[in-house]
Design an enzyme around this catalytic site. Structure first.
Site, short mmCIF file in Angstrom:
data_model
loop_
_atom_site.label_atom_id
_atom_site.label_comp_id
_atom_site.label_asym_id
_atom_site.label_seq_id
_atom_site.Cartn_x
_atom_site.Cartn_y
_atom_site.Cartn_z
N ASP A 19 185.08 31.76 40.98
CA ASP A 19 186.42 31.26 41.27
C ASP A 19 186.58 31.11 42.78
O ASP A 19 186.11 31.96 43.54
CB ASP A 19 187.46 32.26 40.73
CG ASP A 19 188.54 31.61 39.92
OD1 ASP A 19 189.27 30.77 40.49
OD2 ASP A 19 188.68 31.94 38.73
N GLU B 224 191.21 23.48 38.57
CA GLU B 224 192.43 23.75 37.82
C GLU B 224 193.51 22.87 38.44
O GLU B 224 194.03 23.17 39.52
CB GLU B 224 192.84 25.22 37.92
CG GLU B 224 194.08 25.52 37.09
CD GLU B 224 194.82 26.78 37.51
OE1 GLU B 224 195.55 27.32 36.67
OE2 GLU B 224 194.71 27.21 38.67
N HIS C 289 192.85 33.18 30.81
CA HIS C 289 193.47 34.44 31.21
C HIS C 289 194.94 34.27 31.58
O HIS C 289 195.57 35.23 32.02
CB HIS C 289 192.71 35.02 32.41
CG HIS C 289 192.84 34.12 33.62
ND1 HIS C 289 192.32 32.84 33.64
CD2 HIS C 289 193.44 34.30 34.81
CE1 HIS C 289 192.62 32.28 34.80
NE2 HIS C 289 193.30 33.15 35.53
N ASP C 290 195.47 33.06 31.44
CA ASP C 290 196.86 32.80 31.85
C ASP C 290 197.81 32.55 30.68
O ASP C 290 199.01 32.35 30.90
CB ASP C 290 196.91 31.56 32.77
CG ASP C 290 196.35 31.83 34.15
OD1 ASP C 290 196.42 32.99 34.60
OD2 ASP C 290 195.84 30.88 34.77
N ASP D 288 183.40 45.57 35.58
CA ASP D 288 182.77 45.34 36.89
C ASP D 288 181.53 44.45 36.74
O ASP D 288 181.14 44.08 35.63
CB ASP D 288 182.44 46.69 37.54
CG ASP D 288 181.75 47.63 36.58
OD1 ASP D 288 180.86 47.17 35.85
OD2 ASP D 288 182.13 48.83 36.52
N ASP E 74 185.48 53.76 35.11
CA ASP E 74 186.78 53.89 35.77
C ASP E 74 187.87 53.11 35.03
O ASP E 74 188.99 53.01 35.49
CB ASP E 74 186.71 53.46 37.25
CG ASP E 74 186.41 51.97 37.40
OD1 ASP E 74 186.15 51.30 36.38
OD2 ASP E 74 186.44 51.48 38.54
N ASP F 261 190.84 27.13 42.01
CA ASP F 261 192.16 27.57 41.59
C ASP F 261 193.25 26.64 42.13
O ASP F 261 193.24 26.29 43.32
CB ASP F 261 192.37 28.99 42.16
CG ASP F 261 193.59 29.68 41.60
OD1 ASP F 261 193.64 29.89 40.39
OD2 ASP F 261 194.49 30.01 42.39
C1 GLC Z 1 195.85 30.07 38.71
C2 GLC Z 1 195.18 31.25 38.05
C3 GLC Z 1 196.21 32.31 37.81
C4 GLC Z 1 196.78 32.73 39.15
C5 GLC Z 1 197.30 31.52 39.92
C6 GLC Z 1 197.55 31.87 41.35
O1 GLC Z 1 196.79 29.47 37.91
O2 GLC Z 1 194.56 30.84 36.86
O3 GLC Z 1 195.70 33.42 37.14
O4 GLC Z 1 197.82 33.63 38.93
O5 GLC Z 1 196.39 30.46 39.93
O6 GLC Z 1 196.33 32.03 42.01
#
Ligand code: GLC
Length: 540
Positions: free
Chosen positions: A100, A259, A321-322, A31, A27, A204
């Site tokens: 996460d 984080e 990923h940010d 996944d 798709d 997070d």
């Molecule tokens: C953290 C994540 C990010 C997300 C943000 C809000 O910084 O790494 O990808 O957009 O939190 O949850």
């Protein structure tokens, strides 16, 4: 003697962004079954632990960081049974798995918020942060949301005339952790996944779960910075101690990696508490550091200075990923220095290789972001295909698994995956790099195997060496074992003399090149000169 070192101090983590790792059902979105199908590749690489970015039910406003059900898998990614199979196979393969946990905010479609917004007397109203309208119609304070820096961190709920707080998107209302119901519900989420066998969590924006109840304005000099990067209040520490007790009550050294997105390393260090808050916290300044020896030396000094006195264990991360991938960032450095594009392409891979040596040999736990082992650059995203409100699509491009036209993402109708592939996917893909022993993929594998083999790299003492400008050098020692790591950040070869390596005899005499970032001289005696952009690990 029983080894009491918790696994997460010595493990190498690998971050999987599920949407873009591997797609099992065609798709165009990765996944859980796709991840499961590639566990062997991660074992081959030498990874110890996986961190899975969110795969929970979500309207995907923030691609899963807006959760509408914390205890279920979004159908896009599979089912809870797929998760159970994944974790069972990962454990059987010797891999730990952390997931996460997004405790600061939910989706606005979460049943708690749907109830909360239904009226001021609703059962969950107090689970979120509400404030009355101000006489002049402006938001309750000057806090700025992430992503769109012109946007207030507040949205007016027309129905009740009250504002709700969201440090991120409008679709991500902040939970109010002063409310006991929120705390116990979010603790239950932890238990749900711990009971299912996860080895821990990546928490997070965890520093945001406590807020000053007065919600005061941010000082004018920082008022343009998202409030999430400024929020640092004492109450959060007690909440972390409670989370720590909950997690530590489970067997097997479960871990919470936080984080803590604050700008100072000193501030981040406080979230380790006295060994009773976070087990680990991400260390972001190196991710923002220029590719310069002095910038890295400062990051290392700041990390050691803030963490060592607390007995806190560091982490190292180059990409996630940010943020733009590090190879892309180092390309930009080169562009500033006026290099031509061809030279830059070659040099940015050489820099990414040297950076990998740093990542795996500094004292602390390394985090690899999927695709950095392929030396990926960010994808170029045509304007019509941009989907992320934070402009982060480039680093989230799908992993090219092979050189075929669909790169291992066979989507019906040839539509291709949800985002374009990174540059050069015809040649820079997993299958091609795996066939090439000189590739960056094999460098990562050699580094991980060296780490596994060498106790000095995993837990040895750390000492910076006196090196010439443009070179960073350090020793890692445990007992009589000593490794030296030398990284040349410059485009010229640099000769080291015996003063620079700290050895009693001339330049690296008696030391052997256990590993070099470009593969040169591996296994040979160190000749005393570092090539351009070269990093080496020396042993006796
Ligand atoms: C953290 C994540 C990010 C997300 C943000 C809000 O910084 O790494 O990808 O957009 O939190 O949850």
């Amino acid at each position: 003697m029983v080894d009491s070192t918790p696994w997460w101090r010595e493990a190498v983590f690998y971050q999987i962004y599920p949407r873009s790792f591997a797609d099992s059902d065609g798709d165009g979105v990765g996944d859980l079954a796709g991840i499961r199908a590639h566990l062997d590749d991660l074992v081959w690489l030498g990874i110890d632990a996986l961190w899975l970015s969110p795969f929970y039910r979500s309207p995907m406003v923030d691609f899963g960081y807006d959760v509408s059900d914390y205890c279920d898998v979004d159908p896009l990614f599979g089912t809870l049974e797929d998760f159970d199979s994944l974790i069972a196979d990962a454990h059987a393969a010797g891999l730990k798995v952390i997931v996460d946990w997004v405790p600061n905010h939910t989706s606005d479609r979460h049943p708690w918020f749907v109830d909360a917004v239904s009226g001021p007397d609703s059962a969950h109203r107090s689970w979120y942060v509400w404030r009355d309208a101000t006489p002049d119609g402006s938001p309750p304070n000057n806090w700025v949301a992430a992503f769109d820096l012109s946007a207030p961190a507040w949205t007016l709920d027309e129905r009740s005339g009250q504002w709700y707080l969201h440090l991120f998107e409008e679709g991500q209302p902040d939970l109010d952790w002063d409310e006991g119901g929120v705390v116990s519900a979010m603790h239950d989420v932890l238990r749900f996944w711990l009971d299912r066998g996860v080895d821990g969590f990546r928490a997070d924006v965890i520093h945001c779960i406590g807020k000053d109840p007065a919600l005061p304005d941010d000082p004018p000099e920082v008022a343009g910075i998202p409030h999430s990067a400024l929020n640092d209040v004492p109450v959060t520490h007690q909440r972390l101690r409670d989370i720590r007790s909950l997690v530590d009550a489970y067997p097997g050294d479960r871990v919470v990696v936080g984080e803590v997105y604050l700008l100072s390393t000193e501030a981040v260090a406080t979230y380790y508490g006295d060994g009773d808050e976070l087990h680990l916290a991400f260390n972001f300044p190196p991710l923002y550091a220029r590719w310069e020896a002095e910038a890295w030396r400062q990051c290392i000094d700041a990390t050691v200075g803030a963490l060592d006195p607390r007995g806190a264990w560091p982490t190292w991360v180059l990409s996630n990923h940010d943020n733009p991938r590090h190879r892309t960032r180092y390309d930009r450095t080169a562009a500033r220095l006026g290099e031509d594009a061809g030279t830059t392409a070659v040099r940015s891979e050489a820099r990414a290789r040297a950076a990998a040596v740093l990542l795996m040999t500094l004292r602390g736990t390394p985090f690899v972001y999927q695709g950095e082992e392929l030396g990926l650059l960010d994808a170029a995203i045509p304007p019509g295909r941009a989907v992320d409100p934070g402009g982060r699509d480039g680093c989230r491009a799908p992993l090219p698994w092979d050189g075929s036209s669909d790169h291992g993402w066979p989507v019906a109708g040839g539509a291709g995956p949800w985002l374009p592939f990174p540059p050069d996917a015809e040649s820079r893909n997993y299958a091609a790099l795996r066939r090439d022993p000189a590739s960056i993929l094999h460098l990562y594998r050699r580094l991980l195997s060296l780490r596994r083999d060498e106790p000095a790299l995993r837990h040895g003492r750390f000492e910076l060496l006196d090196t010439p400008a443009g070179v960073l050098g350090y020793a890692r020692t445990v007992g009589a074992r000593r490794c030296e790591v030398l990284v040349n950040f410059t485009a010229e070869a640099v000769a080291l003399d015996h003063h620079s390596t700290g050895l009693p005899s001339p330049a690296g005499a008696g030391m052997t090149v256990s590993l070099s970032s470009d593969g040169r001289d591996q296994g040979a005696a160190f000749g005393g000169t570092l090539g351009a952009d070269q990093a080496v690990v020396l042993r006796h």
